[in-house]
Design a protein around this motif. Structure first.
Motif, PDB file in Angstrom:
ATOM      1  N   TYR A  71       0.812  -1.220   0.000  1.00  0.00           N
ATOM      2  CA  TYR A  71       0.000   0.000   0.000  1.00  0.00           C
ATOM      3  C   TYR A  71       0.848   1.274   0.000  1.00  0.00           C
ATOM      4  O   TYR A  71       0.573   2.212  -0.752  1.00  0.00           O
ATOM      5  N   PHE A  72       1.897   1.311   0.848  1.00  0.00           N
ATOM      6  CA  PHE A  72       2.706   2.521   0.962  1.00  0.00           C
ATOM      7  C   PHE A  72       3.946   2.490   0.070  1.00  0.00           C
ATOM      8  O   PHE A  72       4.503   3.542  -0.247  1.00  0.00           O
ATOM      9  N   GLY A  73       4.387   1.283  -0.318  1.00  0.00           N
ATOM     10  CA  GLY A  73       5.623   1.184  -1.088  1.00  0.00           C
ATOM     11  C   GLY A  73       5.436   1.278  -2.589  1.00  0.00           C
ATOM     12  O   GLY A  73       6.294   1.826  -3.297  1.00  0.00           O
ATOM     13  N   MET A  74       4.311   0.765  -3.101  1.00  0.00           N
ATOM     14  CA  MET A  74       4.110   0.779  -4.546  1.00  0.00           C
ATOM     15  C   MET A  74       4.054   2.180  -5.146  1.00  0.00           C
ATOM     16  O   MET A  74       4.526   2.389  -6.270  1.00  0.00           O
ATOM     17  N   PRO A  75       3.483   3.206  -4.456  1.00  0.00           N
ATOM     18  CA  PRO A  75       3.509   4.560  -5.036  1.00  0.00           C
ATOM     19  C   PRO A  75       4.905   5.073  -5.323  1.00  0.00           C
ATOM     20  O   PRO A  75       5.084   5.928  -6.203  1.00  0.00           O
ATOM     21  N   ILE A  76       5.908   4.574  -4.586  1.00  0.00           N
ATOM     22  CA  ILE A  76       7.290   4.980  -4.846  1.00  0.00           C
ATOM     23  C   ILE A  76       7.697   4.590  -6.258  1.00  0.00           C
ATOM     24  O   ILE A  76       8.477   5.282  -6.923  1.00  0.00           O
ATOM     25  N   PHE A  77       7.141   3.476  -6.745  1.00  0.00           N
ATOM     26  CA  PHE A  77       7.449   2.988  -8.096  1.00  0.00           C
ATOM     27  C   PHE A  77       6.416   3.469  -9.118  1.00  0.00           C
ATOM     28  O   PHE A  77       6.332   2.960 -10.236  1.00  0.00           O
ATOM     29  N   GLY A  78       5.613   4.436  -8.720  1.00  0.00           N
ATOM     30  CA  GLY A  78       4.640   5.023  -9.628  1.00  0.00           C
ATOM     31  C   GLY A  78       3.351   4.250  -9.773  1.00  0.00           C
ATOM     32  O   GLY A  78       2.593   4.480 -10.725  1.00  0.00           O
ATOM     33  N   LEU A  79       3.082   3.339  -8.852  1.00  0.00           N
ATOM     34  CA  LEU A  79       1.886   2.515  -8.934  1.00  0.00           C
ATOM     35  C   LEU A  79       0.970   2.833  -7.747  1.00  0.00           C
ATOM     36  O   LEU A  79       1.206   2.380  -6.636  1.00  0.00           O
ATOM     37  N   GLU A  80      -0.062   3.624  -8.017  1.00  0.00           N
ATOM     38  CA  GLU A  80      -1.022   3.981  -6.976  1.00  0.00           C
ATOM     39  C   GLU A  80      -2.113   2.908  -6.897  1.00  0.00           C
ATOM     40  O   GLU A  80      -2.794   2.642  -7.886  1.00  0.00           O
ATOM     41  N   LEU A  81      -2.271   2.317  -5.738  1.00  0.00           N
ATOM     42  CA  LEU A  81      -3.265   1.259  -5.548  1.00  0.00           C
ATOM     43  C   LEU A  81      -4.272   1.672  -4.492  1.00  0.00           C
ATOM     44  O   LEU A  81      -3.916   2.292  -3.487  1.00  0.00           O
ATOM     45  N   SER A  82      -5.529   1.323  -4.730  1.00  0.00           N
ATOM     46  CA  SER A  82      -6.562   1.595  -3.727  1.00  0.00           C
ATOM     47  C   SER A  82      -6.364   0.659  -2.542  1.00  0.00           C
ATOM     48  O   SER A  82      -5.712  -0.393  -2.671  1.00  0.00           O
ATOM     49  N   PRO A  83      -6.916   1.006  -1.388  1.00  0.00           N
ATOM     50  CA  PRO A  83      -6.793   0.104  -0.231  1.00  0.00           C
ATOM     51  C   PRO A  83      -7.332  -1.305  -0.520  1.00  0.00           C
ATOM     52  O   PRO A  83      -6.728  -2.293  -0.106  1.00  0.00           O
ATOM     53  N   PHE A  84      -8.464  -1.379  -1.229  1.00  0.00           N
ATOM     54  CA  PHE A  84      -9.055  -2.686  -1.533  1.00  0.00           C
ATOM     55  C   PHE A  84      -8.111  -3.528  -2.385  1.00  0.00           C
ATOM     56  O   PHE A  84      -7.852  -4.701  -2.077  1.00  0.00           O
ATOM     57  N   VAL A  85      -7.589  -2.946  -3.451  1.00  0.00           N
ATOM     58  CA  VAL A  85      -6.670  -3.681  -4.339  1.00  0.00           C
ATOM     59  C   VAL A  85      -5.394  -4.058  -3.593  1.00  0.00           C
ATOM     60  O   VAL A  85      -4.862  -5.158  -3.772  1.00  0.00           O
ATOM     61  N   SER A  86      -4.916  -3.159  -2.750  1.00  0.00           N
ATOM     62  CA  SER A  86      -3.682  -3.424  -2.003  1.00  0.00           C
ATOM     63  C   SER A  86      -3.826  -4.631  -1.088  1.00  0.00           C
ATOM     64  O   SER A  86      -2.932  -5.479  -1.017  1.00  0.00           O
ATOM     65  N   ILE A  87      -4.953  -4.705  -0.372  1.00  0.00           N
ATOM     66  CA  ILE A  87      -5.123  -5.831   0.562  1.00  0.00           C
ATOM     67  C   ILE A  87      -5.325  -7.132  -0.203  1.00  0.00           C
ATOM     68  O   ILE A  87      -4.845  -8.198   0.214  1.00  0.00           O
ATOM     69  N   VAL A  88      -6.005  -7.082  -1.363  1.00  0.00           N
ATOM     70  CA  VAL A  88      -6.181  -8.294  -2.172  1.00  0.00           C
ATOM     71  C   VAL A  88      -4.824  -8.805  -2.666  1.00  0.00           C
ATOM     72  O   VAL A  88      -4.523  -9.998  -2.589  1.00  0.00           O
ATOM     73  N   ILE A  89      -3.987  -7.885  -3.163  1.00  0.00           N
ATOM     74  CA  ILE A  89      -2.666  -8.284  -3.654  1.00  0.00           C
ATOM     75  C   ILE A  89      -1.819  -8.838  -2.515  1.00  0.00           C
ATOM     76  O   ILE A  89      -1.142  -9.866  -2.659  1.00  0.00           O
ATOM     77  N   SER A  90      -1.842  -8.158  -1.377  1.00  0.00           N
ATOM     78  CA  SER A  90      -1.034  -8.599  -0.228  1.00  0.00           C
ATOM     79  C   SER A  90      -1.428  -9.995   0.228  1.00  0.00           C
ATOM     80  O   SER A  90      -0.565 -10.862   0.436  1.00  0.00           O
ATOM     81  N   LEU A  91      -2.734 -10.219   0.381  1.00  0.00           N
ATOM     82  CA  LEU A  91      -3.201 -11.531   0.833  1.00  0.00           C
ATOM     83  C   LEU A  91      -2.998 -12.596  -0.242  1.00  0.00           C
ATOM     84  O   LEU A  91      -2.756 -13.767   0.073  1.00  0.00           O
ATOM     85  N   THR A  92      -3.087 -12.194  -1.515  1.00  0.00           N
ATOM     86  CA  THR A  92      -2.851 -13.152  -2.609  1.00  0.00           C
ATOM     87  C   THR A  92      -1.411 -13.634  -2.605  1.00  0.00           C
ATOM     88  O   THR A  92      -1.135 -14.834  -2.784  1.00  0.00           O
ATOM     89  N   ILE A  93      -0.482 -12.726  -2.402  1.00  0.00           N
ATOM     90  CA  ILE A  93       0.936 -13.105  -2.347  1.00  0.00           C
ATOM     91  C   ILE A  93       1.183 -14.081  -1.198  1.00  0.00           C
ATOM     92  O   ILE A  93       1.830 -15.118  -1.368  1.00  0.00           O
ATOM     93  N   TRP A  94       0.655 -13.727  -0.033  1.00  0.00           N
ATOM     94  CA  TRP A  94       0.846 -14.592   1.133  1.00  0.00           C
ATOM     95  C   TRP A  94       0.143 -15.931   0.950  1.00  0.00           C
ATOM     96  O   TRP A  94       0.725 -16.994   1.186  1.00  0.00           O
ATOM     97  N   GLY A  95      -1.121 -15.889   0.521  1.00  0.00           N
ATOM     98  CA  GLY A  95      -1.870 -17.129   0.331  1.00  0.00           C
ATOM     99  C   GLY A  95      -1.305 -17.980  -0.785  1.00  0.00           C
ATOM    100  O   GLY A  95      -1.265 -19.211  -0.680  1.00  0.00           O
ATOM    101  N   GLY A  96      -0.849 -17.338  -1.871  1.00  0.00           N
ATOM    102  CA  GLY A  96      -0.262 -18.093  -2.972  1.00  0.00           C
ATOM    103  C   GLY A  96       1.006 -18.814  -2.561  1.00  0.00           C
ATOM    104  O   GLY A  96       1.231 -19.967  -2.951  1.00  0.00           O
ATOM    105  N   ALA A  97       1.852 -18.149  -1.761  1.00  0.00           N
ATOM    106  CA  ALA A  97       3.091 -18.774  -1.308  1.00  0.00           C
ATOM    107  C   ALA A  97       2.813 -19.962  -0.395  1.00  0.00           C
ATOM    108  O   ALA A  97       3.416 -21.035  -0.537  1.00  0.00           O
TER     109      ALA A  97
END
Length: 241
Positions: A71-97
């Motif tokens: 959520y806070f790190g991706m904007p540094i790379f120019g990728l603005e994510l909504s809170p909803f998308v951020s939590i989905v991506i975060s949990l997907t990475i953890w759940g996928g691993a």
């Protein structure tokens, strides 16, 4: 009772948001887990070790750190994510691993001599995977995967830290509003209700997982894996498949 009645619609929206987060995460995490689990079994050593390294990295990082980084790190790379998308991506990475390890373990549980026999009979690698490995592995994968599902449902509550109006955030908002506007603190009643709902959802999932585990055990008893059969008998079984 009035507290529940007055906020029923708001509570319902928060619960639907939690369910939406859980279902989306489970879908994407399942896709990631299947791909990474298969890649971890690949013949290519560089691919296998790359996937294993990523799996250990994503499993080793605390989930809350993962959420904040996305959520806070991706904007540094120019990728603005909504809170909803951020939590989905975060949990997907953890759940996928974590799911990848479950898939890899299930595939490795299939006796190697069955695979060798099938290949010796002229079956292609993808046929061995789809017709022999996956049907047997799924019985050991499902119970463990359901356990991971309960963890994902619980982890959706981390969305409240970055502004997602999910079930936990809904309860917090009700407590704050009632405390400021009505002058009394309903924290115990509200959070007890939130706890109860999470408990019911996760208990149902856990019961389903135990049912699948008992069913898988029963299936193994009725149709034991031919680990001790002679190679010729195993080959005959493969020909029937």
């Amino acid at each position: 009772m009035d507290l529940l009645t007055n906020n029923l619609a708001f509570i319902g929206k928060g619960l639907l948001m939690t369910l939406a987060l859980s279902l989306l995460t489970l879908f994407f995490a399942t896709v990631v887990a299947a791909l990474m689990g298969l890649a971890a079994m690949a013949h290519s050593t560089p691919l296998r070790w790359t996937v294993r390294s990523l799996t250990e990295l994503f499993r080793g990082v605390p989930l809350i750190v993962n959420v904040f980084f996305i959520y806070f790190g991706m904007p540094i790379f120019g990728l603005e994510l909504s809170p909803f998308v951020s939590i989905v991506i975060s949990l997907t990475i953890w759940g996928g691993a974590n799911g990848a390890e479950i898939v890899r373990g299930g595939l490795r549980a299939v006796p190697a001599h069955q695979l060798s026999s099938a290949l010796a009979l002229g079956m292609k690698s993808w046929e061995v995977l789809l017709l022999i490995q996956v049907p047997q592995a799924i019985r050991s994968i499902l119970p463990a995967y359901v356990g991971m599902m309960t963890q994902i449902v619980q982890a959706t509550s981390l969305g409240t830290l970055i502004g997602v109006t999910e079930f936990m955030r809904t309860g917090q908002s009700i407590v704050d509003r009632v405390t400021v506007m009505e002058g009394w603190n309903p924290a115990f009643a509200v959070y007890a209700g939130v706890l109860l709902v999470y408990f019911l959802i996760c208990s149902l999932l856990s019961a389903w997982g135990r049912h699948l585990e008992r069913r898988a055990t029963h299936e193994r008893t009725r149709h034991p894996t031919p680990e001790d059969e002679p190679l010729s008998e195993v080959s005959a079984t493969m020909l029937k498949v």
